[in-house]
Structure formats: C-alpha cells, structure tokens
Design an enzyme around this catalytic site. Structure first.
Site, PDB file in Angstrom:
ATOM      1  N   HIS A 126      35.458  37.460  41.565  1.00 52.94           N
ATOM      2  CA  HIS A 126      35.394  38.581  42.508  1.00 52.94           C
ATOM      3  C   HIS A 126      34.838  39.886  41.883  1.00 52.94           C
ATOM      4  O   HIS A 126      33.805  40.382  42.283  1.00 52.94           O
ATOM      5  CB  HIS A 126      36.793  38.900  43.041  1.00 52.94           C
ATOM      6  CG  HIS A 126      37.510  37.752  43.672  1.00 52.94           C
ATOM      7  ND1 HIS A 126      37.204  37.233  44.917  1.00 52.94           N
ATOM      8  CD2 HIS A 126      38.560  37.013  43.230  1.00 52.94           C
ATOM      9  CE1 HIS A 126      38.025  36.249  45.209  1.00 52.94           C
ATOM     10  NE2 HIS A 126      38.852  36.087  44.207  1.00 52.94           N
TER      11      HIS A 126
HETATM   12  O1  RIB Z   1      41.357  39.365  46.149  1.00 55.30           O
HETATM   13  C1  RIB Z   1      40.748  39.414  44.878  1.00 55.30           C
HETATM   14  C2  RIB Z   1      41.047  40.710  44.209  1.00 55.30           C
HETATM   15  O2  RIB Z   1      42.452  40.828  44.015  1.00 55.30           O
HETATM   16  C3  RIB Z   1      40.432  40.811  42.806  1.00 55.30           C
HETATM   17  O3  RIB Z   1      40.148  42.153  42.530  1.00 55.30           O
HETATM   18  C4  RIB Z   1      41.533  40.322  41.925  1.00 55.30           C
HETATM   19  O4  RIB Z   1      41.453  40.868  40.606  1.00 55.30           O
HETATM   20  C5  RIB Z   1      42.736  40.869  42.623  1.00 55.30           C
HETATM   21  O5  RIB Z   1      42.884  42.244  42.225  1.00 55.30           O
END
Ligand code: RIB
Ligand code: CA
Length: 313
Positions: A243
């Site tokens: 992500h």
């Molecule tokens: O949903 C994914 C996000 O939530 C990413 O930033 C992961 O690190 C968590 O913070």
C-alpha cells in the site's frame, strides 16, 4: 530540478517501512524534511521507534523523526497487530534504534515547517491515520493554504474496505480526522485500495528484493514474507498489496498512476459504514471535486522502481 520537499506521516507497519526506504533512497527526487509518527498499525511508542529503525536501516540516522498523536481525535485507537505483528515490523529480528527522537511534537513540526517554507513548496505524505495532519490543520488553519499537495494512502470504493466491509484501515481509525483533511481544501491525491490492491508482492517481486543481496533487500523480503500471509489468506491473492510505497512512487514517477479528480466524502456517523470514502467517480452528485482518486497503477513499473531504488541503500 530541485528535490521535492516532503514530510512523511506514518504508522510503521512493514509497508510504511518500505515507503520510507524508497523516499530516503531517492534524494535527487525527494528531500525528506521529517518523518512524523502517528498511532495506527501499532501504538505510538512502537510507530515512533519503528520509524527510527527504518531510518537507521537506510543508513540515515540524521533523519528527523518526531512523535505525534497517540490516539484518534475523538475515538479509541484501533490497531492492526493481526496484520503487522506485535511490534509492527514483525518478520525479521530488529535491533532497537540508537538515533534520537526529536523533542518537538510532530504536530508542531508540521505547523512550523509549513509556516517556515514558501507556500506550495511542502508536500504532506500521510501513510497512516490522519490524526496528526488534522490536528495540525485545526491548531493552525493558516497552514492549509501553504500545503503544496497531500498525497495519502487511504480509502477505497469499488474495492470495498479491509477493516470493515465499507472502510479502509487508515480512514476507519480516525474518520473525524479524515473528514477534516478532505474538507480542508488542500490539494489531495489519494492512493485507495482500488489502486494498492493491484500492487501485489508476488514471489518473483519478493525474490527481486532478496536478490539485491543487501541488508535492505533481505529486510524488505522478510517483512513482505511476514505481512503478506494475512492478505494472501484473506484475498486468496498471489501476494499482498504494498500500500504505502504507492504514495512515494507517485511523487517520483507520477506516470505510473492514473486517476480522476472527483468528490470524496468521509462517513463519520453511520455505525455500518463508518470511515467509508464515498467516491463520486461518476460525478452523479453536485459535490465539488476535492481529491484525485487513483485507480490504475503500472505494477511492473512500480516494482521495478522499488527494486532499483532499494538497491541504492
Ligand atoms: O489499509 C492499509 C493501510 O493501513 C496501510 O497504510 C497500512 O500500513 C495500514 O496503516
Ligand atoms: Ca501505514
């Protein structure tokens, strides 16, 4: 062209860690003014410690790391140890950091940095819940107009949610903060699950990290092996979505991404859909556009950039 000045606001988190490494490995593109830790994946004492561990792994202990808000604006903290492990960086063994934590509160650092720089020259890169950013905007409304761009990982629409059926974790943890940020008027580019779920850590891509033959490559491969187990089981996919590095990759190679400038509103009252990012992709409402919602990524190009830059550390 001078490197772009950024503040990384983060809740490490293995994927946050890779994002920080990518930024620190790209000094010709990015000038990391500071790393501000926020409570999210794990509590604040761990996220501020993990941020320093990552900066030391990058060989940059001079990076300024600040500790920020330890809880959402008006809710109890929800964490994600089930994904990231108890430490937030589970997978490999990690030594405690020796570099110092800055004394100044992260929120005050964000405020002072925006006030001290010319308008439109500092980009905020939130990778976790938006508590620090929203608190800074509430404490110093004058800084909103000085923000060059907010490039954040958060939200989801066509892809649904990952912490509830409707909400993505970063927004869900502090929906009031997200609403403040999305309503503030600063330019926003968002990396929702709709795009990050295309950036999957397949075996070949993890092997490329491991084949770097460096401590950074080995660490990134070990983190990925650990945190992908949850997503592979949940989605039945051939890897986990990476992500947060999407935020940094966009700043370095924006052409890797495609999206649309639309209206995005945050649900803050419904029990069922709390934290949902309601994206008016088809522009069926008359609500004004307030964010560029990214929906496509060149995943091969993204991982090639990652491997190339991580090899430099
Ligand atoms: O949903 C994914 C996000 O939530 C990413 O930033 C992961 O690190 C968590 O913070
Ligand atoms: Ca994160």
């Amino acid at each position: 062209m001078a490197p772009r000045k950024i503040i990384i606001d983060t809740d490490p988190g293995q994927d946050d860690a890779v994002a920080i490494l990518l930024a620190l490995a790209s000094p010709d593109d990015l000038d990391v003014l500071g790393v501000t830790a926020v409570a999210g994946n794990v509590p604040l004492p761990l996220t501020q410690k993990n941020a320093r561990i990552v900066c030391e792994l990058a060989g940059m202990p001079e990076t300024k790391v600040f500790s920020g808000c330890d809880a959402p604006i008006s809710r109890k903290l929800v964490t994600a140890e089930h994904v990231h492990g108890k430490t937030g960086l589970d997978g490999p063994q990690m030594a405690d950091p020796t570099m110092p934590l800055q004394d100044q509160h992260a929120v005050d650092f964000i405020i002072d940095t925006l006030r001290d720089h010319n308008a439109g020259t500092v980009t905020l890169c939130p990778l976790g819940p938006l508590t620090n950013i929203a608190t800074a905007f509430e404490k110093a409304p004058d800084i909103v107009g000085k923000v060059q761009e907010i490039v954040l990982m958060g939200g989801g629409f066509f892809e649904g949610g990952n912490i509830t059926p409707a909400a993505e974790f970063n927004i869900y943890v502090d929906p009031e903060a997200a609403k403040i940020v999305f309503d503030a008027g600063a330019p926003i580019t968002m990396m929702p699950l709709d795009v990050t779920h295309q950036a999957l850590t397949t075996q070949a891509r993890v092997d490329a990290f491991r084949n770097l033959g460096t401590p950074v490559g080995d660490m990134v491969a070990a983190w990925t092996d650990f945190f992908e187990r949850f997503d592979k089981e949940k989605y039945g996919s051939e890897g986990a979505p990476l992500h947060d590095p999407c935020v940094i990759a966009y700043l370095i190679q924006p052409e890797l991404f495609e999206g649309r400038h639309i209206n995005v509103e945050i649900e803050t009252s419904s029990e069922l859909t709390l934290g949902m990012t309601v994206a008016d992709w088809w522009r069926v409402s008359d609500r004004p556009p307030n964010a560029t919602f990214m929906r496509q990524i060149d995943a091969d190009g993204f991982f090639a950039l990652l491997a190339d830059r991580l090899a430099r550390l």
